[in-house]
Design a protein around this motif. Structure first.
Motif, PDB file in Angstrom:
ATOM      1  N   ASN A   1      -5.227  -8.314 -11.306  1.00 20.43           N
ATOM      2  CA  ASN A   1      -5.769  -9.513 -11.955  1.00 20.43           C
ATOM      3  C   ASN A   1      -6.755 -10.277 -11.075  1.00 20.43           C
ATOM      4  OD1 ASN A   1      -4.242  -9.183 -14.314  1.00 20.43           O
ATOM      5  ND2 ASN A   1      -2.482 -10.263 -13.446  1.00 20.43           N
ATOM      6  N   SER A   2      -6.963  -9.815  -9.851  1.00 23.76           N
ATOM      7  CA  SER A   2      -7.786 -10.570  -8.892  1.00 23.76           C
ATOM      8  C   SER A   2      -9.264 -10.571  -9.242  1.00 23.76           C
ATOM      9  CB  SER A   2      -7.599 -10.003  -7.480  1.00 23.76           C
ATOM     10  OG  SER A   2      -8.197  -8.707  -7.379  1.00 23.76           O
ATOM     11  N   GLY A   3      -9.692  -9.549  -9.991  1.00 21.97           N
ATOM     12  CA  GLY A   3     -11.123  -9.443 -10.294  1.00 21.97           C
ATOM     13  C   GLY A   3     -11.946  -9.014  -9.102  1.00 21.97           C
ATOM     14  N   ASN A   4     -11.287  -8.576  -8.033  1.00 17.26           N
ATOM     15  CA  ASN A   4     -11.978  -8.223  -6.792  1.00 17.26           C
ATOM     16  C   ASN A   4     -11.754  -6.741  -6.486  1.00 17.26           C
ATOM     17  OD1 ASN A   4     -13.040  -7.949  -4.252  1.00 17.26           O
ATOM     18  ND2 ASN A   4     -11.931  -9.685  -3.369  1.00 17.26           N
ATOM     19  N   PRO A   5     -12.724  -5.874  -6.830  1.00 14.92           N
ATOM     20  CA  PRO A   5     -12.555  -4.434  -6.577  1.00 14.92           C
ATOM     21  C   PRO A   5     -12.356  -4.091  -5.114  1.00 14.92           C
ATOM     22  CG  PRO A   5     -14.353  -4.825  -8.132  1.00 14.92           C
ATOM     23  CD  PRO A   5     -13.963  -6.168  -7.567  1.00 14.92           C
ATOM     24  N   ALA A   6     -12.706  -4.986  -4.205  1.00 11.88           N
ATOM     25  CA  ALA A   6     -12.519  -4.718  -2.782  1.00 11.88           C
ATOM     26  C   ALA A   6     -11.042  -4.599  -2.417  1.00 11.88           C
ATOM     27  CB  ALA A   6     -13.179  -5.818  -1.951  1.00 11.88           C
ATOM     28  N   LEU A   7     -10.162  -5.120  -3.293  1.00  9.81           N
ATOM     29  CA  LEU A   7      -8.726  -5.059  -3.017  1.00  9.81           C
ATOM     30  C   LEU A   7      -8.100  -3.748  -3.492  1.00  9.81           C
ATOM     31  CD1 LEU A   7      -7.581  -8.677  -4.021  1.00  9.81           C
ATOM     32  CD2 LEU A   7      -8.598  -7.861  -1.877  1.00  9.81           C
ATOM     33  N   ALA A   8      -8.882  -2.909  -4.131  1.00  6.58           N
ATOM     34  CA  ALA A   8      -8.342  -1.678  -4.710  1.00  6.58           C
ATOM     35  C   ALA A   8      -7.707  -0.772  -3.662  1.00  6.58           C
ATOM     36  CB  ALA A   8      -9.436  -0.929  -5.468  1.00  6.58           C
ATOM     37  N   ALA A   9      -8.243  -0.785  -2.460  1.00  5.17           N
ATOM     38  CA  ALA A   9      -7.717   0.093  -1.415  1.00  5.17           C
ATOM     39  C   ALA A   9      -6.235  -0.158  -1.138  1.00  5.17           C
ATOM     40  CB  ALA A   9      -8.528  -0.089  -0.130  1.00  5.17           C
ATOM     41  N   ALA A  10      -5.782  -1.381  -1.361  1.00  7.59           N
ATOM     42  CA  ALA A  10      -4.372  -1.712  -1.123  1.00  7.59           C
ATOM     43  C   ALA A  10      -3.465  -1.068  -2.157  1.00  7.59           C
ATOM     44  CB  ALA A  10      -4.184  -3.234  -1.127  1.00  7.59           C
ATOM     45  N   LEU A  11      -4.017  -0.727  -3.329  1.00  2.00           N
ATOM     46  CA  LEU A  11      -3.209  -0.146  -4.398  1.00  2.00           C
ATOM     47  C   LEU A  11      -3.120   1.378  -4.325  1.00  2.00           C
ATOM     48  CD1 LEU A  11      -4.373  -2.237  -7.503  1.00  2.00           C
ATOM     49  CD2 LEU A  11      -2.302  -2.523  -6.137  1.00  2.00           C
ATOM     50  N   LYS A  12      -4.109   2.025  -3.752  1.00  2.00           N
ATOM     51  CA  LYS A  12      -4.163   3.486  -3.780  1.00  2.00           C
ATOM     52  C   LYS A  12      -2.949   4.146  -3.139  1.00  2.00           C
ATOM     53  CE  LYS A  12      -9.171   3.705  -4.275  1.00  2.00           C
ATOM     54  NZ  LYS A  12     -10.459   4.108  -3.674  1.00  2.00           N
ATOM     55  N   PRO A  13      -2.442   3.646  -1.995  1.00  2.00           N
ATOM     56  CA  PRO A  13      -1.246   4.292  -1.421  1.00  2.00           C
ATOM     57  C   PRO A  13       0.006   4.124  -2.279  1.00  2.00           C
ATOM     58  CG  PRO A  13      -2.395   2.948   0.218  1.00  2.00           C
ATOM     59  CD  PRO A  13      -2.976   2.605  -1.109  1.00  2.00           C
ATOM     60  N   LEU A  14      -0.029   3.190  -3.232  1.00  2.00           N
ATOM     61  CA  LEU A  14       1.151   2.904  -4.048  1.00  2.00           C
ATOM     62  C   LEU A  14       1.161   3.667  -5.365  1.00  2.00           C
ATOM     63  CD1 LEU A  14       1.202  -0.967  -3.492  1.00  2.00           C
ATOM     64  CD2 LEU A  14       2.724   0.721  -2.432  1.00  2.00           C
ATOM     65  N   MET A  15       0.105   4.433  -5.633  1.00  2.00           N
ATOM     66  CA  MET A  15       0.018   5.139  -6.909  1.00  2.00           C
ATOM     67  C   MET A  15       1.127   6.180  -7.070  1.00  2.00           C
ATOM     68  SD  MET A  15      -4.091   5.677  -7.303  1.00  2.00           S
ATOM     69  CE  MET A  15      -3.910   6.618  -8.812  1.00  2.00           C
ATOM     70  N   ASN A  16       1.627   6.673  -5.943  1.00  2.00           N
ATOM     71  CA  ASN A  16       2.709   7.655  -5.985  1.00  2.00           C
ATOM     72  C   ASN A  16       3.960   7.106  -5.315  1.00  2.00           C
ATOM     73  OD1 ASN A  16       1.167   9.866  -7.238  1.00  2.00           O
ATOM     74  ND2 ASN A  16       0.009   9.841  -5.314  1.00  2.00           N
ATOM     75  N   ASP A  17       4.154   5.789  -5.433  1.00  2.00           N
ATOM     76  CA  ASP A  17       5.323   5.156  -4.827  1.00  2.00           C
ATOM     77  C   ASP A  17       6.607   5.751  -5.403  1.00  2.00           C
ATOM     78  OD1 ASP A  17       5.935   2.564  -3.084  1.00  2.00           O
ATOM     79  OD2 ASP A  17       7.388   2.597  -4.724  1.00  2.00           O
ATOM     80  N   ALA A  18       7.662   5.742  -4.577  1.00  2.00           N
ATOM     81  CA  ALA A  18       8.947   6.291  -5.018  1.00  2.00           C
ATOM     82  C   ALA A  18       9.524   5.531  -6.197  1.00  2.00           C
ATOM     83  CB  ALA A  18       9.939   6.288  -3.851  1.00  2.00           C
ATOM     84  N   ASP A  19       9.169   4.269  -6.327  1.00  2.00           N
ATOM     85  CA  ASP A  19       9.647   3.484  -7.461  1.00  2.00           C
ATOM     86  C   ASP A  19       8.661   3.631  -8.619  1.00  2.00           C
ATOM     87  OD1 ASP A  19      11.580   1.186  -8.386  1.00  2.00           O
ATOM     88  OD2 ASP A  19       9.567   0.533  -8.943  1.00  2.00           O
ATOM     89  N   PRO A  20       9.101   4.103  -9.771  1.00  2.00           N
ATOM     90  CA  PRO A  20       8.180   4.338 -10.889  1.00  2.00           C
ATOM     91  C   PRO A  20       7.455   3.081 -11.356  1.00  2.00           C
ATOM     92  CG  PRO A  20      10.285   5.437 -11.274  1.00  2.00           C
ATOM     93  CD  PRO A  20      10.476   4.562 -10.082  1.00  2.00           C
ATOM     94  N   ALA A  21       8.141   1.924 -11.316  1.00  2.00           N
ATOM     95  CA  ALA A  21       7.496   0.690 -11.774  1.00  2.00           C
ATOM     96  C   ALA A  21       6.378   0.271 -10.831  1.00  2.00           C
ATOM     97  CB  ALA A  21       8.532  -0.426 -11.902  1.00  2.00           C
ATOM     98  N   VAL A  22       6.561   0.502  -9.529  1.00  2.00           N
ATOM     99  CA  VAL A  22       5.511   0.190  -8.560  1.00  2.00           C
ATOM    100  C   VAL A  22       4.318   1.119  -8.777  1.00  2.00           C
ATOM    101  CG1 VAL A  22       4.879   0.168  -6.111  1.00  2.00           C
ATOM    102  CG2 VAL A  22       7.089  -0.752  -6.834  1.00  2.00           C
ATOM    103  N   ALA A  23       4.591   2.411  -8.921  1.00  2.00           N
ATOM    104  CA  ALA A  23       3.505   3.365  -9.143  1.00  2.00           C
ATOM    105  C   ALA A  23       2.731   3.041 -10.415  1.00  2.00           C
ATOM    106  CB  ALA A  23       4.073   4.783  -9.207  1.00  2.00           C
ATOM    107  N   ASP A  24       3.458   2.704 -11.466  1.00  2.00           N
ATOM    108  CA  ASP A  24       2.822   2.339 -12.733  1.00  2.00           C
ATOM    109  C   ASP A  24       1.965   1.080 -12.560  1.00  2.00           C
ATOM    110  OD1 ASP A  24       2.705   2.275 -15.844  1.00  2.00           O
ATOM    111  OD2 ASP A  24       3.501   0.300 -15.304  1.00  2.00           O
ATOM    112  N   ALA A  25       2.490   0.091 -11.840  1.00  2.00           N
ATOM    113  CA  ALA A  25       1.749  -1.162 -11.617  1.00  2.00           C
ATOM    114  C   ALA A  25       0.494  -0.915 -10.792  1.00  2.00           C
ATOM    115  CB  ALA A  25       2.650  -2.184 -10.925  1.00  2.00           C
TER     116      ALA A  25
END
Length: 351
Positions: free
Chosen positions: A314-338
């Protein structure tokens, strides 16, 4: 039943205020006769969401006199925690996390319960034959209706307790006792035609004044709700990652709010507008270390980081995307989905 001591209630009030509470009132355990019907309606419509504990032990929750039949009086106490800055200002800093005011300091359960026990010990010292039980949001006790019955304030249109002399930044604690104390007059509602708390709600969580559908409440979604949040609501959460103060902060009665008297309830520096990218990197050990002594710790790392992923999206800042990439395959399905949802949302923000 322990006999009535005519001046005990007055002396108890003086002691409670000296001990640090902002206000005290007394009511009978059966002072809210319509409570069972109100609770039945709330749960019957499913508005409690995943909070199964609301439905459990409803006989006790709806009738405080059934929780401890020997109790003759309920002493309700309020502790104020008003912030010294505008809680709504953080919502404009979309790369930062908005954490509810009450959770920025030490866990209020510990702080308030310790003070309740202090008051309870004083009460027993005055009447050694008396018995007491203390509660701070951890038992089937409906504190807000009892607080209104005890004259501390009233449940506003946002369903939270507020008072003309305190605003609505208050923690509540209860002391049940076998003592037959003098009771206070119940407080009446003073919201009038104001509906600011209803109109500011980002998710329209109030079906009507004085009614809450927790399933749409951001406080519920970020703290109590397990698993993925409804996609319809994710974008409305903004950068709120733990609780939501909008309906509290907008209340006009807060002009009478008192500053928090206990330094332990003051906001920690690291919980005032922390960077979202920093929080997204927390593993379980890092989460537990950072939130030691905080009420945030109880939701666990997975639910917390899930909320952070929504906020980054929701930040509107694509520069923050790098923080999400390692979480795409998180062990928790809800985290990965988010994380995947957040990346997709940021991608749409890229020119």
């Amino acid at each position: 039943m322990t006999r009535r001591n005519p001046d005990l209630t007055a002396r108890l009030r003086d002691y409670a205020l000296d001990a640090g509470f902002a206000k005290m009132g007394v009511c009978r355990p059966d002072a809210v006769p319509d409570l069972p019907a109100r609770l039945d309606a709330f749960v019957g419509q499913g508005r409690h969401g995943q909070m199964s504990w609301m439905a459990d032990r409803m006989a006790w929750r709806g009738d405080p006199s059934a929780l401890w039949p020997q109790a003759r009086s309920v002493v309700m106490l309020a502790e104020n925690y008003a912030p010294d800055t505008d809680p709504l200002a953080i919502l404009e800093r979309r790369d930062r996390a908005a954490i509810s005011v009450y959770a920025q300091g030490r866990d209020y359960h510990d702080v308030v319960k310790k003070r309740l026990k202090q008051v309870g010990r004083w009460l027993i010292a005055q009447e050694p034959e008396a018995e007491i039980k203390v509660f701070v949001d951890t038992a089937p006790v409906m504190e807000k209706p009892l607080a209104q019955a005890a004259g501390l304030g009233w449940q506003g249109k946002h369903t939270n307790l507020l008072a003309r002399d305190l605003g609505n930044w208050v923690f509540l604690g209860a002391i049940f006792t076998t003592l037959d104390l003098d009771v206070d007059a119940p407080e009446q509602e003073h919201c009038g035609s104001c509906r600011k708390c209803l109109d500011i709600c980002p998710t329209d969580a109030f079906p009507a004044p004085f009614q809450l559908d927790a399933r749409r409440c951001i406080s519920y979604l970020t703290i109590e709700h397990r698993g993925p949040v409804d996609p319809e609501l994710r974008a409305l959460m903004g950068n709120r990652i733990y609780g939501c103060d909008d309906c509290l902060a907008i209340c006009p009665w807060n002009k009478f709010a008192l500053d928090a008297r206990d330094a332990r309830l003051a906001a920690r520096d690291d919980l005032q507008a922390p960077a979202l990218v920093e929080l997204a990197a927390l593993d379980d050990a890092g989460f537990r270390a950072r939130f030691s002594g905080s009420p945030i710790k109880r939701i666990g790392r997975d639910r917390f980081v899930r909320n952070v992923c929504y906020a980054i999206g929701n930040s509107g800042n694509p520069a923050l995307a790098a923080a999400l990439k390692p979480l795409m395959n998180d062990a928790d399905p809800a985290v990965a989905d988010a994380a995947r949802w957040g990346l997709a949302r940021l991608d749409r923000e890229t020119p």
